[in-house]
Design an enzyme around this catalytic site. Structure first.
Site, short mmCIF file in Angstrom:
data_model
loop_
_atom_site.label_atom_id
_atom_site.label_comp_id
_atom_site.label_asym_id
_atom_site.label_seq_id
_atom_site.Cartn_x
_atom_site.Cartn_y
_atom_site.Cartn_z
N HIS A 1 -4.85 -9.69 -1.59
CA HIS A 1 -5.02 -9.91 -0.16
C HIS A 1 -6.08 -10.98 0.10
CE1 HIS A 1 -3.52 -5.75 -0.46
NE2 HIS A 1 -2.91 -6.01 0.67
N HIS B 1 -7.67 4.15 6.48
CA HIS B 1 -6.81 3.75 5.37
C HIS B 1 -6.11 4.98 4.76
CE1 HIS B 1 -5.26 1.33 2.14
NE2 HIS B 1 -5.92 2.01 1.21
N MET C 1 -1.87 -6.89 7.10
CA MET C 1 -2.84 -7.85 6.54
C MET C 1 -2.29 -8.58 5.32
SD MET C 1 -6.13 -5.34 6.76
CE MET C 1 -6.38 -4.27 8.20
N SER C 2 -0.97 -8.72 5.25
CA SER C 2 -0.38 -9.35 4.05
C SER C 2 0.90 -10.06 4.41
CB SER C 2 -0.09 -8.25 3.01
OG SER C 2 0.93 -7.39 3.48
N HIS D 1 -3.44 0.65 -4.57
CA HIS D 1 -2.75 -0.47 -5.23
C HIS D 1 -3.07 -0.41 -6.71
CE1 HIS D 1 -1.77 -3.22 -1.74
NE2 HIS D 1 -2.48 -2.29 -1.16
N TYR E 1 -8.18 -10.86 2.46
CA TYR E 1 -9.46 -10.22 2.82
C TYR E 1 -10.28 -9.81 1.60
CZ TYR E 1 -6.96 -5.75 2.13
OH TYR E 1 -6.23 -4.72 1.61
N GLU E 2 -9.66 -9.82 0.41
CA GLU E 2 -10.43 -9.53 -0.80
C GLU E 2 -11.26 -10.74 -1.21
OE1 GLU E 2 -8.10 -6.94 -3.80
OE2 GLU E 2 -6.56 -7.78 -2.50
N ALA F 1 2.64 -1.83 4.36
CA ALA F 1 2.33 -0.81 5.36
C ALA F 1 1.82 -1.59 6.57
CB ALA F 1 1.27 0.12 4.83
N SER G 1 0.82 -1.22 0.00
CA SER G 1 0.00 0.00 0.00
C SER G 1 0.85 1.26 0.00
CB SER G 1 -0.86 0.07 1.27
OG SER G 1 -1.79 -0.95 1.30
N ASN H 1 1.05 3.85 10.84
CA ASN H 1 0.23 4.36 11.94
C ASN H 1 0.60 3.55 13.18
OD1 ASN H 1 -1.34 2.22 10.23
ND2 ASN H 1 -2.11 2.00 12.32
N1 HPA Z 1 -3.34 -2.93 11.36
C1 HPA Z 1 -3.38 -3.83 10.36
N2 HPA Z 1 -2.96 -3.58 9.14
C2 HPA Z 1 -2.45 -2.35 8.89
C3 HPA Z 1 -2.38 -1.37 9.89
C4 HPA Z 1 -2.84 -1.67 11.19
O1 HPA Z 1 -2.82 -0.85 12.13
N3 HPA Z 1 -1.81 -0.27 9.29
C5 HPA Z 1 -1.56 -0.60 8.01
N4 HPA Z 1 -1.94 -1.86 7.75
#
Ligand code: HPA
Length: 275
Positions: free
Chosen positions: A81, A245, A209-210, A59, A83-84, A111, A28, A233
């Protein structure tokens, strides 16, 4: 998956500008690195037999073949991903395709949310190890020894030689890097503060998440891996603010210059890993 892999490989072999040695998976907001590739041949995922088309904002959804710092590379600008809704075998298909095309090592980027409270948004973290918290594995199902062993060793999922090289490169370039353990969650909901405390207790430094599925497959098929997280973050509950996001994309935008310069310098010195 063998049929899908062969079809994609046959299609790509005729298109690539060179035989790739290094594979790059750009997460990302980090896809800009592919714009630095010279003599680039761009192949949108929808053109590649067997590939799904990527859908997440931030993406792009294309393969970029060419040279980076003189080294033949194949980059994924955007990844698939879990989750997709894609099966993990599909999420990791590009890694098998890269291996079949000649790739020897994989640089994976993402990320991630910072769990370690000494991190701050914008930090880059070299992944030393991971925790698979997906509750499943891309290797579940029949195993073909041609692809890799039934029970692959994961004791050095992230190549120590590559981590040492990346640390040295960062230091020479005056770029501060953290090191730590990446936890892979399915998403797509961000974690709750209680989950973040649990993941910290379990030894996690960053969460995303990857990456974990791709790295399991990369190790299964014998690729060396270097992983870099951009701490976009702080994970939920650490700062008193909700997660978006947009924040993830904004932070990756801010560290773009350091990220680009670090990865390019690493790629330029890859021969020094001695592997
Ligand atoms: N959690 C999960 N996935 C993420 C985060 C997060 O805080 N930031 C970027 N991808």
């Amino acid at each position: 998956m063998r049929k899908e892999i062969n079809e994609a490989v046959n299609y790509l072999e005729g298109k690539l500008s060179s035989k790739p040695e290094t594979g790059l998976i750009l997460g990302s907001g980090l896809g800009v690195l592919a714009d630095e590739i010279e003599d680039a041949v761009i192949i949108p995922y929808q053109e590649i037999p067997g590939f799904p088309s990527s859908t997440v904002a931030g993406h792009k959804g294309q393969l970029v073949s060419g040279t980076l710092e003189g080294r033949p590379v194949l980059a994924m600008q955007g990844r698939f991903h879990f989750y997709e809704g894609y099966e993990l075998s599909l999420v990791t298909l590009p890694v098998r395709v890269m291996k079949a095309l000649g790739v020897k090592e994989l640089i994976v980027t993402n990320a991630a949310g910072g769990i370690n409270e000494s991190f701050k948004p914008g930090d880059l973290m070299l992944i030393e190890d991971h925790i698979n918290n997906f509750g499943t594995s891309p290797l579940i199902g029949p195993n073909s020894e041609e692809d890799g062993p039934r029970f692959p060793d994961m004791s050095e999922a992230y190549s120590r030689a590559h981590i040492t090289l990346a640390e040295k490169t960062a230091q020479e370039a005056g770029i501060t890097v953290q090191k730590g353990v990446y936890v892979g969650n399915t998403g797509p909901a961000y974690e709750t503060p209680a989950e973040v405390r649990m993941l910290r207790t379990l030894g996690g430094d960053a969460v995303g998440m990857s990456t974990v599925p791709e790295v399991i497959v990369a190790r299964h098929c014998g690729l060396k891996v270097l992983g870099i997280s951009c701490i976009s973050n702080m994970a939920a509950g650490i700062l008193d603010q909700p997660l978006h996001h947009e924040e993830v994309i904004e932070t990756t935008e801010k560290v773009k210059a350091d990220f680009l310069s670090l990865v390019k310098k690493i790629v330029a010195s890859l021969d020094q890993t001695g592997e």
